[in-house]
Structure formats: structure tokens, C-alpha cells
Design a protein around this motif. Structure first.
Motif, PDB file in Angstrom:
ATOM      1  N   VAL A 221       0.833  -1.200   0.000  1.00 20.95           N
ATOM      2  CA  VAL A 221       0.000   0.000   0.000  1.00 20.95           C
ATOM      3  C   VAL A 221       0.869   1.250   0.000  1.00 20.95           C
ATOM      4  O   VAL A 221       0.592   2.220  -0.717  1.00 20.95           O
ATOM      5  N   GLY A 222       1.937   1.243   0.792  1.00 17.56           N
ATOM      6  CA  GLY A 222       2.804   2.403   0.859  1.00 17.56           C
ATOM      7  C   GLY A 222       3.412   2.761  -0.470  1.00 17.56           C
ATOM      8  O   GLY A 222       3.606   3.945  -0.778  1.00 17.56           O
ATOM      9  N   VAL A 249      -3.252  -3.671   7.528  1.00 15.12           N
ATOM     10  CA  VAL A 249      -2.095  -2.858   7.149  1.00 15.12           C
ATOM     11  C   VAL A 249      -1.288  -2.581   8.407  1.00 15.12           C
ATOM     12  O   VAL A 249      -1.811  -2.022   9.373  1.00 15.12           O
ATOM     13  N   ALA A 250      -0.016  -2.965   8.413  1.00 17.11           N
ATOM     14  CA  ALA A 250       0.860  -2.730   9.554  1.00 17.11           C
ATOM     15  C   ALA A 250       2.165  -2.096   9.073  1.00 17.11           C
ATOM     16  O   ALA A 250       2.553  -2.232   7.915  1.00 17.11           O
ATOM     17  N   GLY A 251       2.826  -1.393   9.978  1.00 19.48           N
ATOM     18  CA  GLY A 251       4.097  -0.770   9.649  1.00 19.48           C
ATOM     19  C   GLY A 251       3.969   0.482   8.808  1.00 19.48           C
ATOM     20  O   GLY A 251       4.974   0.990   8.292  1.00 19.48           O
ATOM     21  N   LEU A 281      -7.867   3.026  -4.557  1.00 20.14           N
ATOM     22  CA  LEU A 281      -7.867   4.241  -5.369  1.00 20.14           C
ATOM     23  C   LEU A 281      -6.559   5.005  -5.311  1.00 20.14           C
ATOM     24  O   LEU A 281      -6.344   5.919  -6.093  1.00 20.14           O
ATOM     25  N   GLY A 282      -5.691   4.669  -4.358  1.00 14.28           N
ATOM     26  CA  GLY A 282      -4.448   5.410  -4.215  1.00 14.28           C
ATOM     27  C   GLY A 282      -4.610   6.597  -3.286  1.00 14.28           C
ATOM     28  O   GLY A 282      -5.718   6.962  -2.880  1.00 14.28           O
ATOM     29  N   PRO A 283      -3.492   7.245  -2.919  1.00 14.98           N
ATOM     30  CA  PRO A 283      -3.547   8.299  -1.906  1.00 14.98           C
ATOM     31  C   PRO A 283      -4.152   9.592  -2.436  1.00 14.98           C
ATOM     32  O   PRO A 283      -4.028   9.935  -3.609  1.00 14.98           O
TER      33      PRO A 283
END
Length: 304
Positions: A221-222, A249-251, A281-283
Motif C-alpha cells: 500500500v505504501g 495494514v501494519a508498519g 484508489l491510491g492516496p
């Protein structure tokens, strides 16, 4: 994520069909074998290339019960047959199944193949792959920066692609079965998941399924690499006290500075279980963030 295997000799309970609640119009559809379509409640398809993840979560958002409970997925799902059927179906749609070293160690008897998790549909999973001109099984891809893997694991003995660093490849030399391919993807101490995904695409793997844990998903995700999420919501409460119990989601911290949105594109149910499919959708900027947007992290890496 996949849970551990059933006890030896246990007869699998057959899944009941999923009931469609919502489907976004215009989704791509592959024609599933009739038995799979009957259980799924319709056809399923993807735009290619695609990287998608699959998780089961409790009502309070827990997907992992902590290192002392390696069978988190099966415990949270209650080994619901419909969830296991869907897990197998998503594997059958994939060219590659991506896991981390921690997931491999936590499931010492598992094979990341469609029929292993839901044997009653084995023949129909095979028909789907044959219809799509795919090999009999998706390629297992194990991501490890350090190269610390249990070489005796049956999934490695059956053959896997091991994505690692140069140092990790040196550590693995002569230790893993000859059925494995070790792929060094960098000289540093960490491994960029974008490089792993590029390597999979170069091998012709347009469809990749992540069954890795929350830390790897946080990295995906990042870096803006994850396209879709399949989420089974199990009708149980896990709770949190003094142990680390991750969400999916972790970290990686997102809100309030980074908003990662998703569109619900499919919803199904079986009894009190929900089977949800989201398109990421993205950030974008979060409310009150004065229009600033936190960019994806540079050089996100996968460790053990």
C-alpha cells in the motif's frame, strides 16, 4: 491469508453458495466452470495486470492474533468452508501467489495451491486454469530479505521462486531444494517489493495474489502497488489487550496525513459472513490537511 491445514484424514466440509448482494456494473468477467460459478454466485474476472490481496478479519478488524497464534486466519474464520472456497478460487485465478517468510514459517504444512485449501473444487479449479491456458498451479513466490527460510517446508520442496537480496541468496545457496529458483534482487539489506513485482511481470505473471501478512501489505500500500483487496468479514470479535494484533495494514501510518480510499465493487454473503471486494484508489489529501498529500514511500522494502 491462508490458515494451517486441516488435521490429517479430516473430511472437508463443502461450502454453501455465496449470495450476491452488490456488483459494480461493467466488471470484467471470466467464464467460470459451472460448479465454481454456482458457489461464487456468478462469474469473476479481472483487468490485467493485477495485484490483489486476500484477508479474513474479525468484526473489530483483527487479521493476525500475534506470533503465539500462527493459525490466525483459520481461527478468525472458524474454518468457514465458503471462505476456503473463495481462497482457492482466488489462487486459481492467479499466475503467482506471493507470501513472506513469516507466513511460510507460520504454516509448516501448507501448500499455496487452489486444491490444497479447498479440495472439493480441485477439478473445477483445474478446469478454470486450463481454460485460461495457465499451468496446473500458480507459482509460489516467497519474499525474504535475509534468506532465513525453513528449507524442509513442503511448499519449498514442491518448488518456489524465492525473491531475496544478494546476501540472502548467498545464505540460501545449497540449502533449498533444487526445485526452487533463488532470485537476488538487490545488494542492500532490504528488498523493494516494486522490484519483486517487476520480476514477476517479466516472468509473464500478469495476475499476482498476495497472501502475505499485514507488514508486507503495508509496504504494498505504501508504494501504491496493491490494486484490489478481497476481505472476508467473520462474525466474531477478536479483542486487543497486551498483545500485538494487527489490522490488515501494519508498519505504515496513513490517516490523518494520507487518505487511501477504496471503492466497494462486490459484496456477497454466506449466513453472517460478508465477502467484500474493493478497488484501491491510491492516496489523496485527507480532510484538514490543507491540500497536502503524503507521497508513497521511496524504497519501501520487504524484510522477514
Amino acid at each position: 491469508m491462508a490458515g494451517p491445514d486441516a488435521a490429517p484424514g479430516a473430511s472437508p466440509v463443502r461450502a454453501e453458495p455465496l449470495v450476491p448482494l452488490y456488483e459494480e456494473p461493467g466488471l470484467p468477467l471470466w467464464r467460470l466452470p459451472p460448479a465454481l460459478a454456482a458457489l461464487y454466485g456468478g462469474d469473476l474476472g479481472f483487468t490485467e495486470p493485477r495485484l490483489y490481496a486476500n484477508f479474513v478479519a474479525s468484526l473489530d478488524g483483527v487479521v493476525a492474533l500475534g506470533p503465539e497464534h500462527p493459525s490466525s486466519g483459520s481461527t478468525i474464520s472458524g474454518r468457514e468452508p465458503a471462505d476456503r472456497f473463495l481462497m482457492g478460487l482466488l489462487r486459481a485465478c492467479a499466475d503467482a501467489v506471493l507470501i513472506g517468510a513469516g507466513t511460510l514459517r507460520a504454516s509448516p504444512r501448507h501448500r499455496w495451491t487452489p486444491e490444497h485449501v479447498y479440495p472439493p473444487a480441485a477439478a473445477d479449479y483445474a478446469r478454470l486454469r486450463l481454460h485460461r491456458s495457465r499451468p496446473a498451479e500458480p507459482e509460489l513466490v516467497v519474499v525474504t530479505a535475509s534468506g532465513a527460510l525453513p528449507a524442509e517446508h513442503p511448499a519449498l520442496r514442491a518448488g518456489a521462486l524465492i525473491a531475496t537480496t544478494t546476501a540472502g541468496a548467498d545464505r540460501l545457496a545449497g540449502r533449498v531444494p533444487p526445485s526452487c529458483t533463488v532470485l537476488p534482487l538487490g545488494d542492500g539489506p532490504s528488498l523493494r517489493l516494486a522490484s519483486v513485482l517487476d520480476a514477476l511481470r517479466a516472468r509473464g505473471h500478469a495476475m499476482a495474489l498476495s497472501e502475505a501478512g499485514p507488514l508486507v501489505v503495508g509496504q504494498l500500500v505504501g508504494d501504491g502497488l496493491l490494486d484490489e483487496l478481497f476481505l472476508t468479514v467473520s462474525p466474531v470479535l477478536a479483542g486487543r489487550a497486551d498483545t500485538t494484533r494487527h489490522g490488515l495494514v501494519a508498519g505504515l501510518e496513513l490517516l490523518p496525513n494520507r487518505h487511501e480510499g477504496a471503492d466497494l465493487i462486490s459484496a456477497r454473503r454466506r449466513a453472517s459472513y460478508l465477502f467484500l471486494r474493493y478497488r484501491l484508489l491510491g492516496p489523496r489529501p485527507s480532510a484538514g490537511d490543507n491540500g497536502r498529500q503524503t507521497p508513497p514511500r521511496e524504497g519501501a522494502s520487504a524484510g522477514d
